[in-house]
Each structure stands twice: as C-alpha cells, then as structure tokens.
Design a protein around this motif. Sequence first.
Motif, PDB file in Angstrom:
ATOM      1  N   THR A 118      11.181   4.139   3.748  1.00 48.41           N
ATOM      2  CA  THR A 118      10.797   2.758   3.420  1.00 48.41           C
ATOM      3  C   THR A 118      10.546   1.926   4.667  1.00 48.41           C
ATOM      4  O   THR A 118      10.368   0.711   4.564  1.00 48.41           O
ATOM      5  CB  THR A 118      11.887   2.089   2.578  1.00 48.41           C
ATOM      6  N   PHE A 119      10.516   2.560   5.849  1.00 45.72           N
ATOM      7  CA  PHE A 119      10.298   1.826   7.096  1.00 45.72           C
ATOM      8  C   PHE A 119       9.731   2.772   8.141  1.00 45.72           C
ATOM      9  O   PHE A 119       9.713   4.004   7.965  1.00 45.72           O
ATOM     10  CB  PHE A 119      11.602   1.205   7.594  1.00 45.72           C
ATOM     11  N   ASP A 121       9.920   3.393  12.476  1.00 47.04           N
ATOM     12  CA  ASP A 121      10.404   3.077  13.820  1.00 47.04           C
ATOM     13  C   ASP A 121       9.308   3.386  14.831  1.00 47.04           C
ATOM     14  O   ASP A 121       8.298   4.040  14.506  1.00 47.04           O
ATOM     15  CB  ASP A 121      11.644   3.923  14.158  1.00 47.04           C
ATOM     16  N   SER A 135      13.467  -0.257  16.301  1.00 51.42           N
ATOM     17  CA  SER A 135      13.797   0.025  14.903  1.00 51.42           C
ATOM     18  C   SER A 135      12.986  -0.833  13.942  1.00 51.42           C
ATOM     19  O   SER A 135      12.754  -2.026  14.180  1.00 51.42           O
ATOM     20  CB  SER A 135      15.285  -0.209  14.660  1.00 51.42           C
ATOM     21  N   LYS A 136      12.552  -0.196  12.876  1.00 46.77           N
ATOM     22  CA  LYS A 136      11.895  -0.857  11.746  1.00 46.77           C
ATOM     23  C   LYS A 136      10.790  -1.816  12.190  1.00 46.77           C
ATOM     24  O   LYS A 136      10.776  -2.992  11.849  1.00 46.77           O
ATOM     25  CB  LYS A 136      12.929  -1.583  10.890  1.00 46.77           C
ATOM     26  N   ASP A 139       8.560  -2.531   7.767  1.00 42.31           N
ATOM     27  CA  ASP A 139       9.521  -2.344   6.693  1.00 42.31           C
ATOM     28  C   ASP A 139       8.847  -2.707   5.378  1.00 42.31           C
ATOM     29  O   ASP A 139       7.987  -3.594   5.332  1.00 42.31           O
ATOM     30  CB  ASP A 139      10.747  -3.239   6.924  1.00 42.31           C
ATOM     31  N   LYS A 140       9.241  -2.036   4.316  1.00 43.79           N
ATOM     32  CA  LYS A 140       8.595  -2.298   3.023  1.00 43.79           C
ATOM     33  C   LYS A 140       8.759  -3.742   2.575  1.00 43.79           C
ATOM     34  O   LYS A 140       7.964  -4.220   1.747  1.00 43.79           O
ATOM     35  CB  LYS A 140       9.129  -1.348   1.959  1.00 43.79           C
ATOM     36  N   PRO A 191       7.532  -7.313  14.495  1.00 42.50           N
ATOM     37  CA  PRO A 191       7.353  -6.702  13.170  1.00 42.50           C
ATOM     38  C   PRO A 191       5.894  -6.727  12.712  1.00 42.50           C
ATOM     39  O   PRO A 191       5.173  -7.685  12.996  1.00 42.50           O
ATOM     40  CB  PRO A 191       8.229  -7.566  12.266  1.00 42.50           C
TER      41      PRO A 191
END
Length: 625
Positions: A118-119, A121, A135-136, A139-140, A191
């Motif tokens: 669901t993500f 990296d 990290s992430k 993301d969904k 993000p």
Amino acid sequence: MNLTLPEGLTPRLARQRPWLSSLAPLLLTTTLHCGNGTTQHQDPRDNGADASHARASGADGTGAGPEGLRSAALAPECSPGTSGNPFVGGWYADPDIKIYNGVYWVYPTYSAPYDAQTFLDAFSSPDLIHWTKHSKVLDKVNVSWATRAIWAPSPIFRNNTYYLYFGANDIQSDGQLGGIGVAKSNNPGGPYVDALGRPLISQFVNGAQPIDQNIFIDDNGQAYLYYGGWGHCNVVKINNDMISLDSSSFKEITPPGYVEGALMFKRNGKYYLMWSEGGWTGPDYRVSYAMANSPLGPFPKTGTILSQNAAIGTGSGHNTVVNVPGTDDWYIFYHRRPLGETDGNHRVLAYDRMSFNSDGTIKPVEMSSQDNFCDGDALGWTPYGATWTVSNGRYVPQQKPDAKALLNTAFSALTYEADVTPGATGDAGLIFRVSNPGAGLDAYKGYYAGIAAGSDRVVLGKANGGTWTELASAGAAIDPNVAYHLAIVANGDRISVYLNRSATPIVTAIDATYTTGAVGVRAHDSAAAFDNVNASKPPGAVFYADGGYGGLGISLSAGNYTLAQLNAAGIPNDWMSSLRVPNGWTVQVYQNGDFTGTMWKFTADTPLIPQDANDQMSSVKILAQ
C-alpha cells in the motif's frame, strides 16, 4: 582495502620461530546470505545519462596461479558494485532509477502480499555505495482509487516537477478500478500525491494488463510509456504535461518471450527494450532485451543477459539500468531471491556491472558475490559464534573460540579470495563448501583455509561436525595485525590455496568430500579482520555431476579433451548432467572418447542437458570466442 604487504610476498622461512604441529580444531558452523530504468536528461538539474578468477585448469586438471586475482586487486576501492548485494536491507523488488541533482534515486516495489503493498519507499545515494532510505514516498492515502498491489514505480523529472508512475490494484478486467497511475511531488523524496484522481490507463489495450510501467523521454522531448503484463507489451505517447496521453498512439510492441517488466533506454543512438521472461517465482525468471532504431521498434529479441544463478540467487529479473554520468559505465539494477527462500515475496535489491560489445550488444551479466565493506555495513552476511561489526572498512569479529560469518551461496567450482588480517593468537581464514547451516557444531560440514601468526603456518582442512581433518599445511612467516591476501581455487576435487597472489599454490589437496556449499570467513580465538571478499566461479566451461548445476563442478579451459584427459582433470566417464558455457563459447560433447559418436552442441548455460545426452560425455571440444 588495508592491504599492507607488497604483491608477491614470499614466505620468510629462514626466520626462526616456534613451529607448532597443528592448529586448534577449526570448527565451522553455518551459513546464510541474502545481500532500474535508465537515467534521462530532461532537466539541467539531472546531470546523469540515461572478476576475480583463477585460470581454469588445463587437461591435466592441475591448474595454474590465480592470475585473474592480480588484475582484480588493481580495481578502484569503494567503486560501485563492490560493497555487496543486497545493497539495501528489506524485501523489495521491481526497481527503477534516475539521477536527480547528482544523486541516484532508486524506487522499488515493497515486496509483500498484495494487500500489504500500500506504499512505496525510495533509496538515494551520492555514489551508488552509501544509501539512505526514504520511507513511504507514496502512500495509498494520497491516491484515492488505489487500495492494494502498488507496484513497479517509474520516476521522471519534467516541468519543474517530479513524477512517479505506478500500478495499483492488480486489475483482472476492464470492469475493475485500477491500472496505471501518476503522482507528482516537488521533491524526489516525496510525498507524491495523485495527479489525476483516477488511473492514467485503466483498460486492457491490445491484451496488456496495465502494470509494470516505464517512462522514457527521447532526445527530441517526446515522452513514451512502456508497460504491460499478461504477455503483452504496449507503448503509448505521453503528452508534455506528463499526466495525459495520446490515446491514438497505443501500439503493441511485444517481443518474443515477453512476460512483464518493460524497460527502455538509449545508448549511442540505439533504443534498448528490456523485459522479464518466465514466472516471477519460478526457476526460469530472466531478463532479455532487443535493439531497435526507433522507440517504437520493431523489437526482435537479441538475447538474454541476466539469468538465475544457482550459486548466488534465484528469481532474478524486473530490472532497470543506469549510466554513470560522463562515462560509459553502466549498471543493471534488479531483484533476486536469496537461496533457500520459498516465500515468493522475499526478494532483495541487487545491482551489477553491465557491459557492451563493440557492436552495441550487451554481454551477459555475471551476478557478483563480493564485499569490501566500503558501505559500512555487512548486509547479506550471517554471523555465528560471535558479534561481527564493520570497522574502518573491514569486517571484524569479537575474539571468540569460533567466530564465523557466512554468505548464503552454493558454490562448487569456485575462486574465493579475501584480505585476511590475523591477530597475535589463534588463526583466521576462509571457509567454503559449507553445508548444514544453523545445525550447530556437531552437524555442519565444509572446508577451511587459514593462516596463523603464532605458528607461522598456512593450513587447509575440513570439518565434519566436531571432527577436524587437516588436508595440507605449509610454513610461512605470518605477522599479526598485517593483511595477507588469501585465495582458494576449488575445481572439482582439486583444492589450491595461494598466499599473497603467488604464482603457485602454497598448499594443495585432492578431496571431494564436499561438493558444494556456502562461503564465509572464520576466526579462531583471533582478533582478526577481513576485507575485499570475492567469490566466483572459475573462468572456462564448468561441468556438473548433477542437474541444476549441482554436485561436483569442474572448470575446463578451451581445448580438446579425450577421455583420458577428462579423467586427469577429475571428470569420470559418462558423468556430466549440466554445464555453464561462457558467452560466445561453444562446447561440443561427444559420446565416445575420441571425438566420435553422437555429438551434442551447447552454446549457453544448460541446467539439464537433454535426456539422450545425460551422462554420455566421453570426450569434449571447448571452443572459445
């Protein structure tokens, strides 16, 4: 690193030292080892553009000095691809890579069951050696329509924006929500946020499942998206806004053998389409490629360049490539599965050098098993009997009665080398063909070659549970806290140990107790250190007793071998069931001992030879390129 003695140092046997009759029992224990896209130039900030072997034994099987180790020692330290695989920790797959502001960015799939994917990296590096996890980055929660199976990210920079193309939901029909999406960000580390609120491609076109996308921008500025699963590959033009496409431009370009994982890059005016064949959890997953004069093809298959390696890893595929700016140095990034892993999602990220022939074709890629610890970690190593750390670019154990660390490999015929620094007490060296990992001192088996400062000796022996058997030893002046280059050539039942790249081995033995297994390092009650570890198969054609490159493996250089010469090299009559053939070589196997009878020709690695040829080799001709 840290090699302090000159090359070719000879043993100083005239020096008076107390000689001990034997080393303490050298008990091994266990083993374990685990360890894309092309860079385009769309933005001025993107300044990127998209082995150590011993000489194979002759007909007499005795071999010669490991000459290949000399040139390997001259390679730059801390160069890309020398610090071991996997190059980052965790389960990941399907990498793609770009260079942003002089920094390499790798975006992989998080390798887990679909409902956990669901993500995404990312990992960044200034030098392809030291990596930082982000990290992430996607993301969904930032993609309203994506719920699971977020796959195969592909990055690009344009319009002062970082774009990330991805697949989601693993749709099985046009009636399901999902497909290929595109997200954007002002930072390569995210993000990333959905740019459309819906998939960019949500339908099956030309039979291609909308997954495994790869974005490519040609020199004229035209962007293309290559993608497709279910054995179909499409290309479609992407508009300059990077979030819409020319729906009239869909074209199927499926090359022979295509399954998934499309990848496009350009070099010297040629377009290279790469893809994965076989099943991603099966024994035949591999990377093939085609060359064309146009980004639209046609793409007739040129060859296969990355296959599974029974000595290092399986499930190798879904790749990307990168060109180091200002050079013609290329690397292929891919995922592979550590040996012994049965969970299909247990995949790790690896990369190796990729080279070209003068005509632009790509040489087969050799998976590497090496580590110079320049990255400051020991990913892929499993310690036993002591705590191991990386200190000053060397692998160092606590001083314990039996400290070992192993790589999850399964070499039969091999060349294995490292720089070994022994302490003032005990001994230190290399272990190989080790089996029964994790079973304890009373069960593991394997060979050991070590050096000891206290007794001024080089020793070769084997362990069978708690029983140690010395096979050979020789006197040599060994000083504590000095690095010595130790090399092993194990070719069939012929085992040779070389000290400081000498032209001839310091000890030899004939023993076939153990035919294959892991490699590692060992220190017995010694404040030792290890560096520049490298294991590989010897050059030449390698013949194996069993299918799947199993059982005893014996390497032969180019030449003609009668039955008597095969026997002298350690190969019995009617014995071979699989073989590895170097790129461009030809192996002609004959049913009779004088090059008569039925002849079978092999021009590539063959994990199981045809039934009529199995265990039929009585003479052989090996023709080099």
